[in-house]
Scaffold this motif. Structure first.
Motif, mmCIF file in Angstrom:
data_model
loop_
_atom_site.group_PDB
_atom_site.id
_atom_site.type_symbol
_atom_site.label_atom_id
_atom_site.label_comp_id
_atom_site.label_asym_id
_atom_site.label_seq_id
_atom_site.Cartn_x
_atom_site.Cartn_y
_atom_site.Cartn_z
ATOM 1 N N TYR A 189 0.840 -1.207 0.000
ATOM 2 C CA TYR A 189 0.000 0.000 0.000
ATOM 3 C C TYR A 189 0.876 1.259 0.000
ATOM 4 O O TYR A 189 0.715 2.152 -0.827
ATOM 5 C CB TYR A 189 -0.936 -0.024 1.215
ATOM 6 C CG TYR A 189 -1.712 1.250 1.406
ATOM 7 C CD1 TYR A 189 -2.685 1.643 0.475
ATOM 8 C CD2 TYR A 189 -1.473 2.072 2.502
ATOM 9 C CE1 TYR A 189 -3.388 2.823 0.646
ATOM 10 C CE2 TYR A 189 -2.177 3.254 2.679
ATOM 11 C CZ TYR A 189 -3.125 3.628 1.746
ATOM 12 O OH TYR A 189 -3.820 4.808 1.913
ATOM 13 N N HIS A 190 1.832 1.297 0.903
ATOM 14 C CA HIS A 190 2.698 2.479 0.975
ATOM 15 C C HIS A 190 3.548 2.631 -0.282
ATOM 16 O O HIS A 190 3.748 3.736 -0.786
ATOM 17 C CB HIS A 190 3.574 2.425 2.226
ATOM 18 C CG HIS A 190 2.790 2.645 3.470
ATOM 19 N ND1 HIS A 190 2.252 3.871 3.798
ATOM 20 C CD2 HIS A 190 2.406 1.791 4.456
ATOM 21 C CE1 HIS A 190 1.585 3.779 4.933
ATOM 22 N NE2 HIS A 190 1.663 2.526 5.349
ATOM 23 N N ARG A 201 1.396 3.902 -3.154
ATOM 24 C CA ARG A 201 1.020 5.312 -3.015
ATOM 25 C C ARG A 201 2.052 6.218 -3.662
ATOM 26 O O ARG A 201 1.718 7.257 -4.224
ATOM 27 C CB ARG A 201 0.929 5.688 -1.522
ATOM 28 C CG ARG A 201 -0.365 5.293 -0.856
ATOM 29 C CD ARG A 201 -0.540 6.047 0.460
ATOM 30 N NE ARG A 201 0.645 5.984 1.301
ATOM 31 C CZ ARG A 201 1.143 7.011 1.987
ATOM 32 N NH1 ARG A 201 0.564 8.193 1.925
ATOM 33 N NH2 ARG A 201 2.225 6.870 2.730
#
Ligand code: A3P
Length: 297
Positions: free
Chosen positions: A142-143, A146
């Motif tokens: 997820y990070h 992003r």
């Protein structure tokens, strides 16, 4: 600037039953026809499993003594090419691999087992598969997504988590990836399946297991050098390993590639109900109890 101009973020599409993006399928012919050599070592994983960590370990175990200048002058992603990447102006992974003059060649892939070029099997290459528990994998992913514009646009965390559970991710379903590679191990003996959590818990033991699989016998001093070089804080500072020296598709000011490097950071992201839902779904999907993941150590 090293900032790479990409027109827009790619979109996921179905590719032979697996969600993929064009940056990993555009060079498909060359990938499938890639000519592996018998001493090639393939480092395979689902994204964010600790691939870079293991790539660096292997690179040091093989070449740390022989050519120390490699570590200070050649970025890790050139020492260990990413087979399927095709994102101009970056060089293609297959070209980088073909140009490698080292022996063995270390090659990284995130391909599901059924997509691995057949020459790797025909040549009986050694393969190291790195797996990480799904909760930390999805948080890390997820990070990374992003800030990395080579990957599809991400929405909020709960949508991302749901997409992960449904396999709507680059390189497809985590559940299928780890399971099908695990099954492969039952019939292909040149496959070493290792876990991020084990490395994190007992690096020395995992180094010994890896070396015994590779047929290497480094001295205690060499092992200590490797251990020190790949410690999270050292790798984070290492410009050749932390991706800061390369053509950038990610904004590391927002979230660095070397982010936390911990087991159980998922606890800072999952809500209680997300966790219950995830565990329930996990039980349905992971019927093979021989393959066991630890979400804390
Ligand atoms: P986090 O985002 O949880 O910090 P990959 O190389 O497969 O993309 O995996 C990246 C993940 O491995 C990141 O996880 C990164 O911080 C972690 N990692 C990389 N090098 C590491 C190291 N030396 N020790 C521990 N974790 C490491």
């Amino acid at each position: 600037s090293l900032w790479m101009e990409l027109p827009t973020r790619p979109t996921l599409f179905d590719f032979q039953g697996i969600s993929m993006i064009k940056y990993f399928t555009d060079n498909w012919e060359n990938i499938q026809n890639f000519e592996a050599r018998p001493d090639d070592i393939l480092i395979a994983s689902y994204p964010k499993a600790g691939t870079t960590w293991v790539c660096y370990m292997l690179d040091l175990l093989y070449f740390g003594n022989m050519c120390p200048e490699r570590q200070t002058s050649v970025p890790l992603h050139e020492r260990v090419p990413f087979l399927e990447i095709c994102a101009p102006p970056r060089p293609k992974g297959t070209d980088l691999a073909d140009q490698l003059s080292t022996s063995p060649r270390l090659i990284k892939t995130h391909l599901p087992v059924q997509f691995v070029p057949k020459s790797f099997w025909e040549q009986r290459c050694r393969i190291v598969y790195v797996a990480r528990n799904p909760k930390d994998s999805v948080v890390s992913h997820y990070h990374f997504s992003r800030v990395n514009r080579i990957l599809p646009e991400v929405g909020d965390w709960s949508t991302f988590l749901q997409d992960f559970m449904e396999g709507k991710m680059v390189f497809g379903s985590w559940y299928e990836h780890v399971n099908s590679w695990w099954e492969k191990k039952q019939t292909y003996s040149n496959l070493h399946y290792m876990f991020y959590e084990d490395l994190s818990e007992n690096f020395g033991r995992e180094t010994d297991r890896l070396c015994s699989f590779l047929g290497l016998s480094p001295s205690a001093e060499e092992k200590e050098k490797v251990r020190a070089a790949v410690m999270f804080d050292n790798m984070k500072q290492d410009k050749m390993a932390n991706f800061s020296s390369t053509i950038q598709t990610m904004n590391q000011d927002v979230s660095p590639f070397m982010r936390k490097g911990k087991v159980a950071d998922w606890k800072n992201h999952f809500t209680v109900s997300q966790n219950e839902h995830f565990d329930e779904d996990y039980k349905q999907k992971m019927k093979n109890h021989a393959l066991c993941f630890r979400t804390e150590i």
